[in-house]
Design an enzyme around this catalytic site. Sequence first.
Site, PDB file in Angstrom:
ATOM      1  N   ASP A  83       0.862  -1.191   0.000  1.00  0.00           N
ATOM      2  CA  ASP A  83       0.000   0.000   0.000  1.00  0.00           C
ATOM      3  C   ASP A  83       0.905   1.250   0.000  1.00  0.00           C
ATOM      4  O   ASP A  83       1.820   1.360   0.820  1.00  0.00           O
ATOM      5  CB  ASP A  83      -0.862  -0.054   1.283  1.00  0.00           C
ATOM      6  CG  ASP A  83      -2.012   0.940   1.279  1.00  0.00           C
ATOM      7  OD1 ASP A  83      -2.408   1.380   0.180  1.00  0.00           O
ATOM      8  OD2 ASP A  83      -2.528   1.243   2.375  1.00  0.00           O
ATOM      9  N   GLY A 224      -9.229   5.246   1.316  1.00  0.00           N
ATOM     10  CA  GLY A 224      -9.920   5.986   2.371  1.00  0.00           C
ATOM     11  C   GLY A 224     -11.386   5.609   2.452  1.00  0.00           C
ATOM     12  O   GLY A 224     -12.256   6.456   2.635  1.00  0.00           O
ATOM     13  N   SER A 225     -11.667   4.313   2.332  1.00  0.00           N
ATOM     14  CA  SER A 225     -13.067   3.890   2.197  1.00  0.00           C
ATOM     15  C   SER A 225     -13.647   3.215   3.426  1.00  0.00           C
ATOM     16  O   SER A 225     -14.600   2.445   3.310  1.00  0.00           O
ATOM     17  CB  SER A 225     -13.218   3.006   0.967  1.00  0.00           C
ATOM     18  OG  SER A 225     -13.046   3.812  -0.171  1.00  0.00           O
ATOM     19  N   SER A 226     -13.094   3.495   4.583  1.00  0.00           N
ATOM     20  CA  SER A 226     -13.751   3.021   5.798  1.00  0.00           C
ATOM     21  C   SER A 226     -15.058   3.784   5.963  1.00  0.00           C
ATOM     22  O   SER A 226     -15.151   4.968   5.610  1.00  0.00           O
ATOM     23  CB  SER A 226     -12.854   3.234   7.021  1.00  0.00           C
ATOM     24  OG  SER A 226     -11.938   2.159   7.116  1.00  0.00           O
ATOM     25  N   ASP A 268      -8.974   0.253   6.328  1.00  0.00           N
ATOM     26  CA  ASP A 268      -8.055   0.045   7.447  1.00  0.00           C
ATOM     27  C   ASP A 268      -8.705   0.537   8.747  1.00  0.00           C
ATOM     28  O   ASP A 268      -8.843  -0.190   9.735  1.00  0.00           O
ATOM     29  CB  ASP A 268      -6.749   0.823   7.176  1.00  0.00           C
ATOM     30  CG  ASP A 268      -5.684   0.554   8.228  1.00  0.00           C
ATOM     31  OD1 ASP A 268      -5.907  -0.281   9.134  1.00  0.00           O
ATOM     32  OD2 ASP A 268      -4.606   1.179   8.151  1.00  0.00           O
ATOM     33  N   THR A 269      -9.162   1.805   8.722  1.00  0.00           N
ATOM     34  CA  THR A 269      -9.673   2.443   9.943  1.00  0.00           C
ATOM     35  C   THR A 269     -10.788   1.645  10.623  1.00  0.00           C
ATOM     36  O   THR A 269     -10.780   1.503  11.855  1.00  0.00           O
ATOM     37  CB  THR A 269     -10.165   3.872   9.600  1.00  0.00           C
ATOM     38  OG1 THR A 269      -9.027   4.622   9.140  1.00  0.00           O
ATOM     39  CG2 THR A 269     -10.777   4.566  10.792  1.00  0.00           C
TER      40      THR A 269
HETATM   41  P1  13P Z   1      -9.267   4.158   5.716  1.00  0.00           P
HETATM   42  O1  13P Z   1      -8.464   5.009   6.647  1.00  0.00           O
HETATM   43  O2  13P Z   1     -10.533   4.811   5.278  1.00  0.00           O
HETATM   44  O3  13P Z   1      -9.534   2.794   6.254  1.00  0.00           O
HETATM   45  O4  13P Z   1      -8.429   3.974   4.375  1.00  0.00           O
HETATM   46  C1  13P Z   1      -7.407   3.024   4.268  1.00  0.00           C
HETATM   47  C2  13P Z   1      -6.650   3.167   2.993  1.00  0.00           C
HETATM   48  O5  13P Z   1      -7.056   3.828   2.059  1.00  0.00           O
HETATM   49  C3  13P Z   1      -5.355   2.469   2.895  1.00  0.00           C
HETATM   50  O6  13P Z   1      -4.639   2.837   1.751  1.00  0.00           O
END
Ligand code: 13P
Length: 342
Positions: A83, A224-226, A268-269
């Site tokens: 990543d 960023g899809s949490s 991830d979040t």
């Molecule tokens: P989040 O912080 O929304 O989970 O995003 C994780 C991400 O995009 C890792 O590259």
Amino acid sequence: MPLVSMRQVLDEAAKGGYGVGAFNVNNMEQIQSIMEAARETKSPVIIQASRGARAYSQDRFLYHLMVAATEVYPEIPTVLHLDHGNSPETCQSAIDMGFTSVMMDGSLMPDGKTPSSFEYNVEATRKVVEAAHAKGVTVEGEIGCLGGIEDGHGAGLDGLSHLTDPGQAVEFVKATGLDALAIAIGTSHGAYKFSSKPTGETLKMARLIEIHKRLPGVHLVMHGSSSVPKDLQDIINQYGGKLKPTWGVPVEEIQLGIKNGVRKINVDTDNRLAITGAIRKVFVEKPEEFDPRSYMKPAREAMKKVVALRMTQFGQAGHANDYKPLSLETMASRYAAQPVAV
Ligand code: 13P
């Protein structure tokens, strides 16, 4: 089954019209949570590690944990993806270690903070495509910049300051020959994405749809899809945490993305929140406990529940055994037969 190519997993997802969650890991328990969720839902898996995660877990530990995952869950096609690689050198070190997919994030300079020029991004990404494809390894690139900072990577911008320009996206794909394209549509890494439920003004799904119309054959990636669910925030705060009110990306917006070319969804979040909530609960309710298993087990279970739910919502559930994984050698010869047009 050995680790598989992300390109194959995403090609299959495109055929089946579903998305595949890419979940970040730093340790054994997180890998186990994902693999258990995959077994339960019969899902293909993308596990991803950032530079920060590789430093935390140490490459050799991470590698052998992933080999263990493929041995214990042989029926699950599993990808190991880097990543936000910050430079061609970082991507090369991941390829050398056995990652089957890498992200070259040339939208930022190698410091991982400063937005780069289009020319720099093309050159760095193309270089990685050449090296990776020779080994059958998949490449994700990024055009436009996400908001926020993750593991020290990110410009700390709000999500709207460097949105992806659709025309540039077309040029970028042509010039690099990448396999998957991350786009910036207003999302950011971390828990604090939106200060109220996102609207078309803050989460630009129309932009995503326009990019898909211009690049219908390209696998799009939503970072960023949490979804930052309220129930996970509440557990943390109920047991002494101090999260401020916040909103993530609603699952129905991700599902709209999946109908419009999104094949990889980074999360991830949500898993971090699930783990932290479960651990806080044990600490408050059973302060006499000191065996790490007494809180790591519920933490692992809480993350598994979130991952299994996302696998179902993204549509990858039930697709683990649709296809026979191709070796990286086969992928390499496929790439060799179709060199990148410049
Ligand atoms: P989040 O912080 O929304 O989970 O995003 C994780 C991400 O995009 C890792 O590259």
